[in-house]
Design an enzyme around this catalytic site. Structure first.
Site, mmCIF file in Angstrom:
data_model
loop_
_atom_site.group_PDB
_atom_site.id
_atom_site.type_symbol
_atom_site.label_atom_id
_atom_site.label_comp_id
_atom_site.label_asym_id
_atom_site.label_seq_id
_atom_site.Cartn_x
_atom_site.Cartn_y
_atom_site.Cartn_z
ATOM 1 N N ASN A 97 6.065 4.709 -13.429
ATOM 2 C CA ASN A 97 5.575 5.703 -12.454
ATOM 3 C C ASN A 97 6.580 6.818 -12.214
ATOM 4 O OD1 ASN A 97 7.319 4.015 -11.094
ATOM 5 N ND2 ASN A 97 6.137 3.991 -9.186
ATOM 6 N N ASP A 155 2.376 -0.236 -12.363
ATOM 7 C CA ASP A 155 3.037 -0.715 -11.147
ATOM 8 C C ASP A 155 3.083 0.337 -10.042
ATOM 9 O OD1 ASP A 155 4.620 -2.644 -9.623
ATOM 10 O OD2 ASP A 155 6.131 -1.075 -9.750
ATOM 11 N N ASP A 308 12.659 -4.922 -8.228
ATOM 12 C CA ASP A 308 11.772 -3.855 -7.755
ATOM 13 C C ASP A 308 12.599 -2.743 -7.094
ATOM 14 O OD1 ASP A 308 9.578 -2.314 -7.289
ATOM 15 O OD2 ASP A 308 8.675 -3.601 -5.770
#
Lengths: 433, 310
Positions: A97, A155, A308
């Site tokens: 992203n 994601d 993450d």
């Protein structure tokens, strides 16, 4: 040309790939592991004293947001790579992203070119599963794999159209790569900003129920049954998801999963002061969920720890709670945070190392996560007892959005080697150009 | 409480609530005078920092400040640089740099007064944040009930409506339970927040059961925009099941009073005649709001004069 030799002497060598857990010397020659044995002579070697330390394969983070291209004010591959090795990560998988999204081989190639030039850690891109992360049209998976993508994921978003998701999974069998899912039913999540429960009720913030995750995990497992594809569930946060994954694996499906350090150690009560560095997706959940996640990691139902790592600029986070972007940074604190499971004697050091290196490398088929002879000498040295206070301002990430800022943590990365080169040493910092 | 923030009722001690209510009773005397003004806060500056329009609360704070002779400045989103996308904290710091003695904050997002209090020098008074808290409303409700009933301890208070999205409900739950009342909440299941009973209340989906033996019935305003969020199927059905009229009120004690934080949707939460006639005390609530807010300003902004700080 003389052979470069490094001897890491006297550490507790933890190699999950060979189930090795004993005091030993580790010899590195020309960037590869040469031997692991006791009392290797130190002739012509650069010696690193590892007495009292753990010596393990470098960590593999299968889930980080390095923000390049497009959002370099939050992070870039150079700063993210430095933060990675400072946190013991020798391989980092970066999510798609970016801006533009990594949905085209040219973007994949750009990331790899930047990484080769700027990053002390190895960087492996995950490409988008659908064009523009829009959840509508599949990306060119074959071409993206050719360019170096190691998996596919939208994601941050869920592919809500089940027919599209089915095709993504089915088509991925062509390239054999895992589909990594951010499992969250967008409609059910709604404007949810914190876990639905007592904390959300007390704060008056819109809740995001665990069922929003569980429903999508359940759907995607059904699609794996339908298609025979490989599914990897990112950042599992709910006890119910753990159960679904456990059952899927018992049925022999190719389903793997990861959990973040924050979901393993923090509950939604961390949000009680409205601190936006506790806002992430999926949200921090209840103690019941944390307990289930810890048990699942220990049992191996959850394969891997992934950060993450989600950098955001201070001014982006310093806004009203519901307007703040989701996510926290995590590369530099991951080991110290999950070391809590070792401190609490819930997991043994060898198994924790497996979940931080060997397992993620296996899921993504990366040449990492092992100290076997002739493997690339990606190695981390850890002091599991050392206490330190985390100050994001002194870290390598460009961003500072961490819930552990100012906190004392136990367990510190003492040195990191990538391909036999010392790229980080505690006290000296990152040693890369 | 001089210089302290007032962010919610959840973190107040019972003694602090009682002090505020006692002070408010003294302020009511000022409101009853021919000249409703005292020099207590002369030379003090109060800023109404309202990011969300609220004529009633803003006016109440403004009148309260003016009756204490403070200079009251209204800073609302429409007349400010917020349209230029100035950040929330920058706006707060800008106001703070002008040395106000208190900043009164209203925002549609929960937690904003807390965030501002973290960085502002001046004390912050929460005038309502999202579905979190609305402490001055709960305090004026407690003042109204204690004057109507002579006590709060041992009373049964039923709060009816959209509990999930109501800051008034939360603040009143904390306040009335701290003062020893039994608090019940009732509404359609979609309007009851998760684990609400952990706040020390009993939750009902039957209006009749919730009202049974209640001394105080508090109806909450239905936000029309919530209909889009599908919390209830129609105004008609809501009004039929949870709207109060004199017939349904018979479930409560004969001497029960009816309250509403306003503005009332007539014919929805309250029948037309219950909106402003006994046993409704809605206008008393508004009247008491001024005295209560005078008490807050006196307790929080008082004595923190420029001279003392200098």
């Amino acid at each position: 040309m003389p052979v470069s030799r490094v001897l890491i002497r006297g550490g507790r060598v933890l190699d999950p790939a060979s189930d090795h857990d004993a005091i030993a010397d580790l010899l590195i020659e020309d960037g590869q592991i040469a031997a692991c044995a006791s009392l290797i002579p130190a002739e012509d070697c650069d010696v690193i004293d590892a007495a009292g330390l753990w010596v393990a394969p470098g960590f593999v983070d299968m889930h980080a947001h390095l923000r390049e291209p497009g959002q370099e004010y939050k992070e870039d591959i150079a700063s993210g790579g430095r933060a990675a090795v400072a946190g013991g990560f020798t391989s980092v998988v970066c999510m798609a992203n970016t801006d533009p999204a990594n949905d085209d081989p040219s973007v994949t190639q750009y990331i790899l070119d930047r990484a080769a030039k700027d990053s002390p850690a190895r960087i492996h891109p995950i490409a988008a599963a659908t064009r523009g992360l829009a959840g509508e049209v599949m990306t060119e998976m074959a071409a993206l794999c050719e360019a170096g993508a190691v998996a596919f994921s939208d994601d941050g978003r869920t592919i809500m159209d089940t027919a599209v998701m089915r095709h993504v999974l089915e088509y991925s069998k062509l390239v054999g790569a895992a589909i990594v899912v951010h499992a969250e039913d967008c409609g059910l999540r709604g404007s949810g900003a914190v876990n639905e429960g007592l904390t959300a009720t007390r704060l008056g913030l819109p809740g995001n129920p665990a069922a929003a995750e569980e429903i999508m995990v359940s759907r995607d497992i059904r699609l794996v049954e339908l298609t025979g594809a490989r599914l990897h569930v990112a950042h599992v946060s709910a006890a119910g998801s753990v159960e679904l994954i456990r059952q899927a694996r018992e049925r022999g499906l190719q389903v793997t999963a990861e959990v973040t350090p924050h979901h393993l150690t923090l509950t939604d009560e961390a949000t009680l002061g409205f601190d936006t560095s506790t806002k992430m997706a999926p949200p921090l959940r209840s103690q019941h969920d944390v307990t289930a996640l810890r048990a699942a990691l220990t049992e191996g139902v959850i394969d891997a720890v992934a950060t993450d790592h989600a950098p955001h600029a201070g001014y982006e986070k310093d806004v009203e709670f519901t307007g703040a972007p989701d996510g926290i940074i995590g590369l530099e604190t991951a080991f110290a945070v999950v070391n809590d499971l070792v401190q609490q004697q819930e997991i043994c050091p060898l198994e924790l190392m497996r979940r931080m290196s060997t397992n993620p490398a296996r899921i993504l088929d990366l040449p990492a996560g092992t100290l076997a002879a002739r493997a690339p000498a990606d190695v981390v040295l850890l002091d599991p007892e050392r206490c330190w206070t985390y100050d994001p301002a002194k870290g390598y990430s460009k961003s500072r959005n961490s819930p552990w800022a100012g906190q004392q943590l136990t367990g510190q990365v003492m040195a990191t080697l990538v391909g036999g080169r010392l790229v980080y040493r505690n006290g000296d910092g990152v040693l890369f150009r | 409480m001089i210089g302290q923030d007032l962010l919610g009722i959840e973190n107040l001690e019972r003694e602090q609530i009682e002090l505020i209510l006692e002070t408010a009773e003294r302020m009511q005397e000022i409101g009853a005078r021919e000249v409703k003004k005292v020099p207590t806060l002369r030379g003090h500056t109060l800023v109404n920092l309202f990011f969300e329009p609220s004529t009633r609360t803003q006016t109440s704070f403004e009148i309260a400040g003016k009756r204490l002779s403070a200079d009251v400045v209204n800073f609302s989103a429409s007349s400010s640089s917020l349209t230029k996308a100035e950040s929330l904290l920058d706006t707060g710091k800008t106001i703070d740099a002008m040395d106000p003695d208190a900043v009164i904050v209203r925002h549609k997002v929960a937690g904003v007064p807390q965030r501002l209090a973290d960085v502002l020098e001046a004390p912050v008074i929460n005038a309502g944040d999202g579905a979190h808290e609305h402490p001055s409303q709960a305090l004026l409700d407690m003042l109204t009930v204690s004057q109507e009933k002579g006590r709060i301890e041992g009373l049964t208070v039923a709060i009816i409506g959209d509990i999930a999205h109501s800051r008034v409900a939360r603040s009143n739950i904390y306040g009335f339970t701290k003062l020893g009342a039994e608090v019940r909440v009732a509404g359609p299941p979609t309007m009851l927040p998760a684990r609400v009973e952990a706040l020390g209340v009993k939750a009902y989906t039957s209006l009749r059961e919730a009202l049974d033996g209640a001394d105080v019935v508090m109806a909450l305003r239905i936000q029309n925009e919530r209909i889009a969020g599908a919390c209830f199927p129609s105004v008609r059905e809501y009004s039929a099941t949870f709207g109060l009229d004199r017939v349904k009120l018979r479930y409560a004690r004969p001497d029960a009073i009816v309250m509403h934080p306003g503005p009332v949707n007539r014919g929805v939460e309250l029948s037309h005649d219950l909106a402003d006639q006994r046993p409704s005390v809605v206008l008393d609530q508004v009247r008491n709001g001024v005295a209560l807010r005078m008490a807050l300003l006196y307790l929080i902004a008082g004595r923190r004069s420029a001279v003392e700080r200098g």
